[in-house]
Motif scaffolding. Structure first.
Motif, PDB file in Angstrom:
ATOM      1  N   SER A  46       8.527  38.517 -25.909  1.00 10.29           N
ATOM      2  CA  SER A  46       8.084  39.817 -26.496  1.00 10.29           C
ATOM      3  C   SER A  46       7.368  39.597 -27.902  1.00 10.29           C
ATOM      4  O   SER A  46       6.420  40.043 -28.036  1.00 10.29           O
ATOM      5  N   THR A  47       8.274  39.034 -28.543  1.00 12.70           N
ATOM      6  CA  THR A  47       7.672  38.696 -29.922  1.00 12.70           C
ATOM      7  C   THR A  47       6.533  37.633 -30.031  1.00 12.70           C
ATOM      8  O   THR A  47       5.529  37.846 -30.634  1.00 12.70           O
ATOM      9  N   ARG A  48       6.624  36.616 -29.238  1.00 18.90           N
ATOM     10  CA  ARG A  48       5.503  35.569 -28.909  1.00 18.90           C
ATOM     11  C   ARG A  48       4.394  36.356 -28.601  1.00 18.90           C
ATOM     12  O   ARG A  48       3.223  35.974 -29.152  1.00 18.90           O
ATOM     13  N   TYR A  49       4.163  37.327 -27.671  1.00 17.67           N
ATOM     14  CA  TYR A  49       3.105  37.961 -27.213  1.00 17.67           C
ATOM     15  C   TYR A  49       2.510  38.589 -28.356  1.00 17.67           C
ATOM     16  O   TYR A  49       1.379  38.797 -28.648  1.00 17.67           O
ATOM     17  N   LEU A  50       3.333  39.322 -29.336  1.00 21.46           N
ATOM     18  CA  LEU A  50       2.909  39.966 -30.373  1.00 21.46           C
ATOM     19  C   LEU A  50       2.212  39.268 -31.361  1.00 21.46           C
ATOM     20  O   LEU A  50       1.072  39.397 -32.048  1.00 21.46           O
ATOM     21  N   LEU A  51       2.711  38.076 -31.569  1.00 21.43           N
ATOM     22  CA  LEU A  51       2.205  37.144 -32.668  1.00 21.43           C
ATOM     23  C   LEU A  51       0.863  36.388 -31.862  1.00 21.43           C
ATOM     24  O   LEU A  51      -0.089  36.202 -32.758  1.00 21.43           O
ATOM     25  N   GLU A  52       0.784  36.155 -30.762  1.00 15.67           N
ATOM     26  CA  GLU A  52      -0.716  35.623 -30.220  1.00 15.67           C
ATOM     27  C   GLU A  52      -1.550  36.635 -30.478  1.00 15.67           C
ATOM     28  O   GLU A  52      -2.725  36.377 -30.329  1.00 15.67           O
ATOM     29  N   LEU A  53      -1.170  38.018 -30.265  1.00 12.85           N
ATOM     30  CA  LEU A  53      -2.313  38.980 -30.609  1.00 12.85           C
ATOM     31  C   LEU A  53      -2.693  39.060 -31.954  1.00 12.85           C
ATOM     32  O   LEU A  53      -3.884  39.677 -32.377  1.00 12.85           O
ATOM     33  N   GLY A  54      -2.032  38.289 -32.948  1.00 16.06           N
ATOM     34  CA  GLY A  54      -2.608  38.190 -34.287  1.00 16.06           C
ATOM     35  C   GLY A  54      -1.590  39.077 -35.197  1.00 16.06           C
ATOM     36  O   GLY A  54      -1.750  38.926 -36.520  1.00 16.06           O
ATOM     37  N   HIS A  55      -0.463  39.678 -34.776  1.00 13.29           N
ATOM     38  CA  HIS A  55       0.511  40.430 -35.472  1.00 13.29           C
ATOM     39  C   HIS A  55       1.456  39.601 -36.280  1.00 13.29           C
ATOM     40  O   HIS A  55       1.616  38.521 -35.952  1.00 13.29           O
ATOM     41  N   ARG A  56       1.546  39.742 -37.534  1.00 14.54           N
ATOM     42  CA  ARG A  56       2.491  39.316 -38.567  1.00 14.54           C
ATOM     43  C   ARG A  56       3.552  40.121 -39.145  1.00 14.54           C
ATOM     44  O   ARG A  56       4.787  39.813 -39.407  1.00 14.54           O
ATOM     45  N   LYS A  57       3.155  41.402 -39.272  1.00 17.52           N
ATOM     46  CA  LYS A  57       3.863  42.443 -39.622  1.00 17.52           C
ATOM     47  C   LYS A  57       4.580  43.056 -38.629  1.00 17.52           C
ATOM     48  O   LYS A  57       4.098  44.144 -38.156  1.00 17.52           O
ATOM     49  N   ILE A  58       5.552  42.398 -38.063  1.00 24.19           N
ATOM     50  CA  ILE A  58       6.185  43.198 -36.861  1.00 24.19           C
ATOM     51  C   ILE A  58       7.585  43.553 -37.201  1.00 24.19           C
ATOM     52  O   ILE A  58       8.466  42.953 -37.687  1.00 24.19           O
ATOM     53  N   ALA A  59       7.670  44.990 -36.851  1.00 23.21           N
ATOM     54  CA  ALA A  59       9.327  45.466 -37.127  1.00 23.21           C
ATOM     55  C   ALA A  59       9.970  45.157 -36.018  1.00 23.21           C
ATOM     56  O   ALA A  59       9.685  45.189 -34.901  1.00 23.21           O
TER      57      ALA A  59
END
Length: 370
Positions: free
Chosen positions: A200-213
């Motif tokens: 799940s986190t990898r998917y958000l990172l691949e979208l370009g997110h860095r500030k993930i809560a």
């Protein structure tokens, strides 16, 4: 009236146990014969029902007695098989079966057991370790053929873990679901929660997110595994986590209210504002969505939201949430299958825990950071 000696220094339940054992050895109660009921033994020995149940539970665990659901307790040896076998499996949940998580697991259990003509005897410990131990003893006294249980999240006294280990060592069909408490040695069916958090986190990172809560109410074994996966995804990407966005442990609140408070803090407070949020439970996801609506934030447009727990409870969220769905139904089916095999093949042992993979689906709740 026979009275157990209370001045011998030997615990009363052990006195009752050995008295019953002596009666069986002397032939007073023959193989396949029903022994006196709990109430009768209480009157015979002038002791409490709890004391009698502990004595009977010990003898059932040893294979000297065999409980038959709704019929009573009979004399049996571990190898005799002369007492009629129960076709009831005890199921113990740490929360109410109406909880979406346990509801799906229970459906999986029943899906298998019904095919083989078994019924279920369901009890709930409500996260009470002493209640959990008492339920295990009660089920043994009632003669269930096996036990499937989701353990309490925390075991301080170790009472039920000791019971679980004793049953597992004697070959009694018992299977844990969701996680294995520290020190427990019974077979366990669980999900790969670490990988679910990582994907799940990898998917958000691949979208370009860095500030993930990372939002969670409790520091539970399954949540800790999901947090490890969250951290692993950042490490693999060579990125650093902003620890101010890791939010856990909100006391005296349910998960939905906890998520509402944390989401409000993240987006209305003076701290770092995330571009994405990873939820760790279905109820947390509901709380995040509710507060986003209050703040006029649209998941998938203004903010990204993903979760590591899709159940019917959050499947109606719109936009559809991105999720690493935990295979709850399959976990129940797998646990039931193990119990049935252990019943049909008494010497069979599970050599390692069964770990099932989650399945990630993108949904419509995520977008690149704005």
């Amino acid at each position: 009236m026979k009275r157990s000696g209370k001045d011998t220094g030997t615990p009363l339940h052990l006195q009752i146990r050995e008295s019953l054992r002596a009666d069986i050895r002397s032939g007073k109660y023959a193989l396949g014969e029903k022994v006196p009921s709990t109430s009768q033994l209480c009157e015979m020995h002038n002791v409490s029902a709890i004391t009698v149940r502990r004595a009977i539970s010990d003898l059932i665990g040893e294979g000297v007695l065999r409980g038959i659901f709704s019929r009573g307790v009979y004399v049996a040896s571990a190898a005799s098989g002369k007492a009629p076998a129960s076709r009831v499996i005890g199921v113990i949940f740490s929360y109410d079966e109406m909880n979406p998580f346990f509801g799906q697991v229970f459906k999986g259990i029943q899906d298998v057991l019904k095919l083989f003509g078994y019924n279920t005897f369901l009890e709930t410990s409500r996260e009470d370790e002493s209640a959990e131990a008492a339920i295990i003893r009660k089920m043994l006294n009632d003669g269930v053929s096996g036990i499937i249980m989701t353990p309490c999240d925390r075991h301080v006294k170790g009472e039920s873990v000791e019971l679980i280990n004793g049953l597992a060592e004697r070959g009694f069909p018992i299977v844990l679901v969701d996680f294995k408490p520290e020190g427990a040695n019974a077979a366990c069916v669980c999900a790969d929660n670490e990988e679910a958090g990582r994907s799940s986190t990898r998917y958000l990172l691949e979208l370009g997110h860095r500030k993930i809560a990372f939002l969670s109410k409790e520091d539970l074994p399954t949540i800790s595994a999901r947090l490890r996966g969250f951290r692993q995804a950042f490490q693999e990407a060579g990125l650093k986590i902003d620890e101010r966005l890791v939010k856990t442990r909100v006391p005296r609140m349910n998960r939905i209210d906890s998520a509402i408070v944390r989401t409000r803090e993240l987006f209305s407070g003076p701290g770092v504002r995330p571009t994405a949020v990873l939820s760790t439970t279905d109820e947390t996801s509901v709380g995040i969505y509710r507060e986003c609506q209050e703040l006029s934030l649209m998941p998938g447009k203004d903010i990204s939201v993903a979760t590591v727990d899709r159940t019917p409870f959050n499947s109606t969220l719109r936009p559809r949430i991105a999720a690493a769905a935990i295979p709850l139904f399959e976990m129940g089916r797998e646990a039931a299958g193990i119990v049935l095999r252990k019943i049909s093949e008494p010497g069979w042992q599970v050599t390692q825990d069964v770990v099932l993979k989650s399945q990630f689906s993108e949904g419509e709740s995520c977008c690149p950071p704005r």
